[in-house]
Design an enzyme around this catalytic site. Structure first.
Site, PDB file in Angstrom:
ATOM      1  N   ILE A  10       0.828  -1.221   0.000  1.00 60.57           N
ATOM      2  CA  ILE A  10       0.000   0.000   0.000  1.00 60.57           C
ATOM      3  C   ILE A  10       0.861   1.270   0.000  1.00 60.57           C
ATOM      4  O   ILE A  10       0.423   2.325  -0.434  1.00 60.57           O
ATOM      5  CB  ILE A  10      -0.998  -0.005   1.187  1.00 60.57           C
ATOM      6  CG1 ILE A  10      -2.113   1.019   0.953  1.00 60.57           C
ATOM      7  CG2 ILE A  10      -0.281   0.227   2.522  1.00 60.57           C
ATOM      8  CD1 ILE A  10      -3.288   0.898   1.891  1.00 60.57           C
ATOM      9  N   THR A  11       2.107   1.159   0.497  1.00 57.68           N
ATOM     10  CA  THR A  11       2.971   2.348   0.556  1.00 57.68           C
ATOM     11  C   THR A  11       3.687   2.616  -0.780  1.00 57.68           C
ATOM     12  O   THR A  11       4.443   3.567  -0.888  1.00 57.68           O
ATOM     13  CB  THR A  11       4.044   2.195   1.660  1.00 57.68           C
ATOM     14  OG1 THR A  11       4.680   0.921   1.477  1.00 57.68           O
ATOM     15  CG2 THR A  11       3.434   2.263   3.043  1.00 57.68           C
ATOM     16  N   ASP A  14       1.530   2.115  -6.808  1.00 56.74           N
ATOM     17  CA  ASP A  14       0.218   1.581  -7.185  1.00 56.74           C
ATOM     18  C   ASP A  14      -0.702   1.495  -5.974  1.00 56.74           C
ATOM     19  O   ASP A  14      -1.920   1.697  -6.101  1.00 56.74           O
ATOM     20  CB  ASP A  14       0.359   0.184  -7.810  1.00 56.74           C
ATOM     21  CG  ASP A  14       1.034   0.236  -9.170  1.00 56.74           C
ATOM     22  OD1 ASP A  14       1.460   1.326  -9.587  1.00 56.74           O
ATOM     23  OD2 ASP A  14       1.135  -0.828  -9.817  1.00 56.74           O
ATOM     24  N   ALA A  80       2.735  -6.057  -3.089  1.00 49.76           N
ATOM     25  CA  ALA A  80       4.056  -5.889  -2.458  1.00 49.76           C
ATOM     26  C   ALA A  80       5.138  -6.607  -3.255  1.00 49.76           C
ATOM     27  O   ALA A  80       4.975  -7.763  -3.637  1.00 49.76           O
ATOM     28  CB  ALA A  80       4.028  -6.432  -1.023  1.00 49.76           C
ATOM     29  N   SER A 124       3.886  -9.030 -14.187  1.00 52.34           N
ATOM     30  CA  SER A 124       4.682  -7.994 -14.862  1.00 52.34           C
ATOM     31  C   SER A 124       5.078  -8.419 -16.274  1.00 52.34           C
ATOM     32  O   SER A 124       5.342  -9.606 -16.527  1.00 52.34           O
ATOM     33  CB  SER A 124       5.952  -7.760 -14.029  1.00 52.34           C
ATOM     34  OG  SER A 124       6.919  -7.079 -14.799  1.00 52.34           O
ATOM     35  N   GLU A 126       7.778  -8.039 -17.404  1.00 50.96           N
ATOM     36  CA  GLU A 126       9.133  -8.595 -17.287  1.00 50.96           C
ATOM     37  C   GLU A 126       9.103 -10.121 -17.429  1.00 50.96           C
ATOM     38  O   GLU A 126      10.105 -10.734 -17.782  1.00 50.96           O
ATOM     39  CB  GLU A 126       9.739  -8.231 -15.928  1.00 50.96           C
ATOM     40  CG  GLU A 126      10.247  -6.809 -15.829  1.00 50.96           C
ATOM     41  CD  GLU A 126      11.560  -6.592 -16.574  1.00 50.96           C
ATOM     42  OE1 GLU A 126      12.425  -7.484 -16.532  1.00 50.96           O
ATOM     43  OE2 GLU A 126      11.707  -5.542 -17.203  1.00 50.96           O
ATOM     44  N   TYR A 148      13.756 -11.171 -10.475  1.00 58.54           N
ATOM     45  CA  TYR A 148      12.453 -10.520 -10.249  1.00 58.54           C
ATOM     46  C   TYR A 148      11.393 -11.150 -11.155  1.00 58.54           C
ATOM     47  O   TYR A 148      10.309 -11.547 -10.714  1.00 58.54           O
ATOM     48  CB  TYR A 148      12.591  -9.022 -10.529  1.00 58.54           C
ATOM     49  CG  TYR A 148      11.281  -8.268 -10.658  1.00 58.54           C
ATOM     50  CD1 TYR A 148      10.625  -7.768  -9.541  1.00 58.54           C
ATOM     51  CD2 TYR A 148      10.697  -8.043 -11.916  1.00 58.54           C
ATOM     52  CE1 TYR A 148       9.422  -7.071  -9.662  1.00 58.54           C
ATOM     53  CE2 TYR A 148       9.506  -7.353 -12.042  1.00 58.54           C
ATOM     54  CZ  TYR A 148       8.873  -6.865 -10.925  1.00 58.54           C
ATOM     55  OH  TYR A 148       7.678  -6.179 -11.058  1.00 58.54           O
ATOM     56  N   ARG A 183       6.621   7.647  -8.668  1.00 61.56           N
ATOM     57  CA  ARG A 183       7.607   6.643  -9.052  1.00 61.56           C
ATOM     58  C   ARG A 183       8.902   6.904  -8.285  1.00 61.56           C
ATOM     59  O   ARG A 183       9.316   8.064  -8.127  1.00 61.56           O
ATOM     60  CB  ARG A 183       7.854   6.777 -10.555  1.00 61.56           C
ATOM     61  CG  ARG A 183       8.594   5.640 -11.196  1.00 61.56           C
ATOM     62  CD  ARG A 183       7.902   4.327 -11.025  1.00 61.56           C
ATOM     63  NE  ARG A 183       8.057   3.464 -12.182  1.00 61.56           N
ATOM     64  CZ  ARG A 183       8.017   2.154 -12.136  1.00 61.56           C
ATOM     65  NH1 ARG A 183       7.843   1.529 -10.976  1.00 61.56           N
ATOM     66  NH2 ARG A 183       8.128   1.434 -13.227  1.00 61.56           N
ATOM     67  N   VAL A 188      13.863   5.187 -14.639  1.00 61.85           N
ATOM     68  CA  VAL A 188      14.360   6.148 -15.613  1.00 61.85           C
ATOM     69  C   VAL A 188      13.410   7.333 -15.826  1.00 61.85           C
ATOM     70  O   VAL A 188      13.868   8.470 -16.001  1.00 61.85           O
ATOM     71  CB  VAL A 188      14.709   5.444 -16.947  1.00 61.85           C
ATOM     72  CG1 VAL A 188      13.476   4.937 -17.676  1.00 61.85           C
ATOM     73  CG2 VAL A 188      15.530   6.348 -17.842  1.00 61.85           C
TER      74      VAL A 188
END
Ligand code: NAP
Length: 333
Positions: A10-11, A14, A80, A124, A126, A148, A183, A188
């Site tokens: 939550i921190t 998103d 998270a 993701s 990714e 990741y 962000r 970047v």
């Protein structure tokens, strides 16, 4: 009665946009936050007064089970993750445990409690990794290139298995890069927006960059959290690729950010060959047709509007002394 939504992460960027989105729709929003991350609750700012925080170690299956039993959520958003990909090489096992472990433990808690909770897993782009076609969609195979992405892929399949074996309403969004003024500065987009703002205000002189020809599919985080929510409102849980479908180069990003600050970028950008990375043959770019058709989702904020938002916010933050200028930040291209 208000629906209850649990959010891990939550921190983060998103988590912030999703919380606001859900609060506007009358949800009770509860953040599941590990005891050791409590200092980062400061990042919530005024949102802290609007959401509840439930302290629970995301690594503890019994504690997560108790949380789900006590909070009885209609929806869970598992966001998270240590989201800066290069960091996952420093701690592959920790990355795997947080990303895959938390998903598994939460899904298992829902299964054990026997609730009809709807579960969203933050997958993701990714996971597509070493792609051999562009654009990618829900049928594109996963070929992760880093710890990741491998962890995200494992979490993704764990979610699919829980859906298939136990009939849980579990789904995932395969999200492409999405950005905002929130962000983190390692990324970047934010590095560039902060640099443009810092140079404009005389707080920095140059910006070091690597490959300006690298391209990404960048969208606005506020749009992407709506897609997460929409996935949990339809009849069938499924996977969805979420992105804009458009590629922009880092050069365009730099040019747009500096233009927003009223600067000509070529005067300030210095190429650092140590930051150069090999060009990818095929690019990571979304084909979001399924999300458009089945969820009625499409991004509202354009690339230019996104960068303008970021630069404008950084100018304001720097002028008010609320953030360090770019010169003090680590360089990543
Ligand atoms: P973010 O801003 O980096 O937020 C990450 C969240 O995860 C933060 O709340 C952070 O807490 C928490 N977290 C990190 N390490 C943790 C740990 N060891 N234990 C407990 N909590 C931890 O990421 P985001 O941009 O909001 O992304 C949300 C999710 O979407 C992530 O899972 C990310 O991998 C995924 N995703 C993001 C993108 C993107 O472009 N943004 C694209 C695809 C998928 P602290 O505040 O305490 O650090």
């Amino acid at each position: 009665m208000a629906k209850t939504a649990l959010i891990t992460g939550i921190t983060g960027q998103d988590g912030y946009y999703l919380s606001h989105f859900l609060l506007e729709r009358g949800y009770r929003v509860v953040g599941l936050v590990s005891p050791q991350r409590q200092p980062n609750l400061a990042k919530l700012g005024s949102l802290a007064n609007l959401v509840e925080i439930y302290t629970v170690d995301l690594r503890d299956p019994q504690a997560l089970l108790t949380a789900v039993e006590q909070l009885l959520p209609q929806e869970i958003y598992n966001l998270a993750a240590p989201s800066f990909v290069p960091d996952s090489w420093k701690d592959p096992l920790g990355t795997l445990d947080l990303i895959t472990g938390t998903a598994t433990r939460l899904l298992d808690a829902v299964r054990q409690v026997g609730l009809s909770t709807r579960f969203y897993q933050a997958s993701s782009s990714e996971m597509f990794g070493d792609v051999d076609c562009s654009p990618q969609d829900e049928e594109t195979p996963f070929r992760p290139k880093n710890p990741y992405a491998a962890a995200k892929m494992h979490a993704h399949w764990t979610m699919v298995h829980h859906r298939q074996r136990y009939g849980l309403f579990a789904c995932s969004g395969i999200l492409y890069n999405h950005e905002s003024p929130l962000r983190a500065p390692q990324f970047v987009t934010r590095k560039i927006s902060l640099a443009a703002a810092s140079i404009k205000l005389g707080l920095a002189k140059t910006l070091e960059m690597g490959n300006l020809d690298a391209k990404r599919d960048w969208g606005f985080a506020g749009d992407y959290v709506e897609a997460m929510w929409r996935m949990l409102q339809v009849d069938e849980p499924e996977e969805y690729v979420i992105g804009t479908g458009y590629l922009h180069s880092v050069r365009e990003l730099v040019a747009t950010a500096f233009e927003c600050a009223g600067l000509e970028w070529t005067k300030y950008v210095v190429i650092n060959t140590e930051l150069l990375r090999a060009d990818e043959h095929f690019q990571l770019v979304a084909n979001p047709t399924k999300a458009k058709t089945k969820l009625g989702w499409q991004p509202q904020v354009s690339f230019k509007q996104l960068i303008e938002k970021m630069v404008q916010t950084d100018l304001e933050l720097l002028q008010n002394g609320k953030i360090a200028p770019v010169a003090s930040l680590i360089n990543h291209s």
